[in-house]
Motif scaffolding. Structure first.
Motif, PDB file in Angstrom:
ATOM      1  N   UNK A  10       0.861  -1.179   0.000  1.00  0.00           N
ATOM      2  CA  UNK A  10       0.000   0.000   0.000  1.00  0.00           C
ATOM      3  C   UNK A  10       0.897   1.228   0.000  1.00  0.00           C
ATOM      4  N   UNK A  11       0.387   2.344  -0.489  1.00  0.00           N
ATOM      5  CA  UNK A  11       1.192   3.556  -0.629  1.00  0.00           C
ATOM      6  C   UNK A  11       1.625   4.098   0.733  1.00  0.00           C
ATOM      7  N   UNK A  12       2.850   4.622   0.782  1.00  0.00           N
ATOM      8  CA  UNK A  12       3.412   5.164   2.020  1.00  0.00           C
ATOM      9  C   UNK A  12       4.085   6.493   1.726  1.00  0.00           C
ATOM     10  N   UNK A  13       3.282   7.510   1.407  1.00  0.00           N
ATOM     11  CA  UNK A  13       3.800   8.832   1.062  1.00  0.00           C
ATOM     12  C   UNK A  13       3.125   9.892   1.915  1.00  0.00           C
ATOM     13  N   UNK A  14       3.896  10.591   2.753  1.00  0.00           N
ATOM     14  CA  UNK A  14       3.317  11.705   3.505  1.00  0.00           C
ATOM     15  C   UNK A  14       3.153  12.917   2.597  1.00  0.00           C
ATOM     16  N   UNK A  22       7.824  11.169  12.758  1.00  0.00           N
ATOM     17  CA  UNK A  22       8.634   9.996  12.404  1.00  0.00           C
ATOM     18  C   UNK A  22       9.085   9.272  13.663  1.00  0.00           C
ATOM     19  N   UNK A  23       9.456  10.044  14.679  1.00  0.00           N
ATOM     20  CA  UNK A  23       9.847   9.425  15.949  1.00  0.00           C
ATOM     21  C   UNK A  23       8.683   8.670  16.568  1.00  0.00           C
ATOM     22  N   UNK A  24       7.505   9.243  16.571  1.00  0.00           N
ATOM     23  CA  UNK A  24       6.333   8.577  17.148  1.00  0.00           C
ATOM     24  C   UNK A  24       5.968   7.314  16.366  1.00  0.00           C
ATOM     25  N   UNK A  25       6.129   7.401  15.046  1.00  0.00           N
ATOM     26  CA  UNK A  25       5.761   6.268  14.192  1.00  0.00           C
ATOM     27  C   UNK A  25       6.668   5.071  14.439  1.00  0.00           C
ATOM     28  N   UNK A 159      -4.447  10.430  15.565  1.00  0.00           N
ATOM     29  CA  UNK A 159      -4.819  11.733  16.122  1.00  0.00           C
ATOM     30  C   UNK A 159      -3.609  12.609  16.441  1.00  0.00           C
ATOM     31  N   UNK A 160      -2.411  12.132  16.126  1.00  0.00           N
ATOM     32  CA  UNK A 160      -1.206  12.903  16.410  1.00  0.00           C
ATOM     33  C   UNK A 160      -0.654  13.599  15.173  1.00  0.00           C
ATOM     34  N   UNK A 161      -1.378  13.513  14.060  1.00  0.00           N
ATOM     35  CA  UNK A 161      -0.951  14.176  12.825  1.00  0.00           C
ATOM     36  C   UNK A 161      -2.181  14.546  12.015  1.00  0.00           C
ATOM     37  N   UNK A 162      -2.046  15.585  11.186  1.00  0.00           N
ATOM     38  CA  UNK A 162      -3.123  15.933  10.250  1.00  0.00           C
ATOM     39  C   UNK A 162      -2.675  15.719   8.807  1.00  0.00           C
ATOM     40  N   UNK A 163      -1.546  15.010   8.641  1.00  0.00           N
ATOM     41  CA  UNK A 163      -1.011  14.725   7.308  1.00  0.00           C
ATOM     42  C   UNK A 163      -1.907  13.678   6.629  1.00  0.00           C
ATOM     43  N   UNK A 164      -2.506  14.035   5.503  1.00  0.00           N
ATOM     44  CA  UNK A 164      -3.451  13.142   4.848  1.00  0.00           C
ATOM     45  C   UNK A 164      -2.777  11.900   4.273  1.00  0.00           C
ATOM     46  N   UNK A 165      -1.541  12.042   3.803  1.00  0.00           N
ATOM     47  CA  UNK A 165      -0.818  10.884   3.297  1.00  0.00           C
ATOM     48  C   UNK A 165      -0.534   9.878   4.403  1.00  0.00           C
ATOM     49  N   UNK A 169      -2.105   5.799   5.049  1.00  0.00           N
ATOM     50  CA  UNK A 169      -1.408   4.570   5.429  1.00  0.00           C
ATOM     51  C   UNK A 169      -1.946   4.041   6.752  1.00  0.00           C
ATOM     52  N   UNK A 170      -2.177   4.920   7.711  1.00  0.00           N
ATOM     53  CA  UNK A 170      -2.697   4.480   9.003  1.00  0.00           C
ATOM     54  C   UNK A 170      -4.051   3.798   8.840  1.00  0.00           C
ATOM     55  N   UNK A 171      -4.892   4.355   7.973  1.00  0.00           N
ATOM     56  CA  UNK A 171      -6.196   3.733   7.729  1.00  0.00           C
ATOM     57  C   UNK A 171      -6.033   2.323   7.170  1.00  0.00           C
ATOM     58  N   UNK A 172      -5.041   2.137   6.290  1.00  0.00           N
ATOM     59  CA  UNK A 172      -4.771   0.798   5.754  1.00  0.00           C
ATOM     60  C   UNK A 172      -4.327  -0.142   6.869  1.00  0.00           C
ATOM     61  N   UNK A 173      -3.397   0.327   7.724  1.00  0.00           N
ATOM     62  CA  UNK A 173      -2.905  -0.517   8.810  1.00  0.00           C
ATOM     63  C   UNK A 173      -4.023  -0.873   9.778  1.00  0.00           C
ATOM     64  N   UNK A 174      -4.883   0.090  10.082  1.00  0.00           N
ATOM     65  CA  UNK A 174      -6.030  -0.182  10.957  1.00  0.00           C
ATOM     66  C   UNK A 174      -6.954  -1.226  10.337  1.00  0.00           C
ATOM     67  N   UNK A 175      -7.138  -1.124   9.025  1.00  0.00           N
ATOM     68  CA  UNK A 175      -8.005  -2.068   8.325  1.00  0.00           C
ATOM     69  C   UNK A 175      -7.449  -3.483   8.402  1.00  0.00           C
TER      70      UNK A 175
END
Length: 285
Positions: A10-14, A22-25, A159-165, A169-175
């Motif tokens: 799946x795409x991984x582009x911020x 990046x540190x939190x991720x 909830x720690x970022x508003x970056x749509x990219x 990816x987070x939505x994919x991982x949650x799925x």
């Protein structure tokens, strides 16, 4: 045998660099409940599985997919670190200064701007996080927990970022975490249907060797008054072996331990002779 293709699952582009995020991720990459853990856990469970067939094959399928997630998150972290300020002087403006202050210096010093198998505090990932017991029922229960804990952390990161990219990816991982939770829970039910490793684990241990008077005993050791309101403290035991009983006031069932003097070659503190204590008291008087 493993093969690799360069295209990501799946795409991984911020949308923009963000070294602080990046540190939190890193937590869901190299933390206790991160993708490194579940990838290695499922693969080792599969490699060690002595029951050929559907369970072994599923373990290897999911474990290999989790390796793809490791690559996606590592790629995302690398892209979040693009154009990260090298010094506080490079961090112009309040936003960049905040990112500089909360970024992980190892991302620059150790990896040259990439992800690595450590958590969000830079603590190295450990093989101690991996459980592959050889008992599928016990392992599948833990796998469901691992997916739940991982999904919790990924949901918090959303909830720690508003970056749509990043959100994409987070939505994919949650799925996928959702799907894997359902797979492990369904696999537990299928083990039950197949008569494999039911409760208690291991079910094959001779239950006649247990102390029957403690087998269905709820020991009420806390002053919380509601602990016995649940089904775990009432009626028939979960395994159907008999009724649950209550020990409302916990009591000792063994003797008070008294250990003999240790081997003097271990240089422990020796016991004091009562006559010696009495003589010391007299000397003080």
């Amino acid at each position: 045998m493993f093969t690799h293709v360069h295209e990501l699952q799946f795409e991984a582009k911020p949308d923009a660099p963000d070294p602080a995020f990046a540190r939190r991720f890193q937590e869901v990459l190299g933390g206790k409940w991160g993708e490194m853990t579940v990838a290695m856990q499922y693969l080792y469970q599969g490699w060690n599985c002595r029951l050929p067939g559907k369970y072994k094959d599923m373990l290897l399928d999911i474990g290999t997919e989790e390796l793809a997630h490791v690559e996606m998150i590592t790629t995302m972290i690398g892209r979040l670190l693009d154009a990260a300020p090298m010094s506080e002087d490079d961090a112009k403006g309040k936003t960049l200064k905040a990112e500089w202050a909360t970024s992980n210096p190892q991302h620059q010093l150790e990896t040259g701007g990439g992800g690595y198998p450590k958590d969000s505090n830079g603590v190295p990932w450990s093989g101690a996080f991996v459980t592959a017991s050889g008992n599928l029922y016990a392992d599948f229960m833990l796998n469901a927990t691992a997916e739940m804990q991982g999904r919790l952390q990924v949901a918090r990161l959303y909830h720690m970022t508003d970056d749509k990219g990043v959100h994409n990816l987070i939505r994919f991982l949650l799925t996928r975490d959702h799907m894997h939770q359902m797979m492990w829970l369904r696999a537990v039910e299928e083990l039950k249907a197949d008569g494999l490793d039911q409760v208690p684990v291991p079910a094959a241990f001779d239950l006649d060797q247990e102390h029957d008077e403690f087998a269905r005993l709820y020991v009420h050791t806390s002053d919380g008054p509601n602990a016995m309101d649940g089904a775990w403290a009432q009626g028939e035991a979960y395994d159907g072996s008999g009724p649950i009983t209550i020990e409302e006031t916990p009591r000792a069932h063994g003797d008070r331990p008294s250990l003999p003097p240790g081997d003097p070659r271990l240089y422990g503190t020796p016991p004091v002779d009562p006559q010696t204590l009495l003589q010391r008291a007299k000397d003080l008087l």
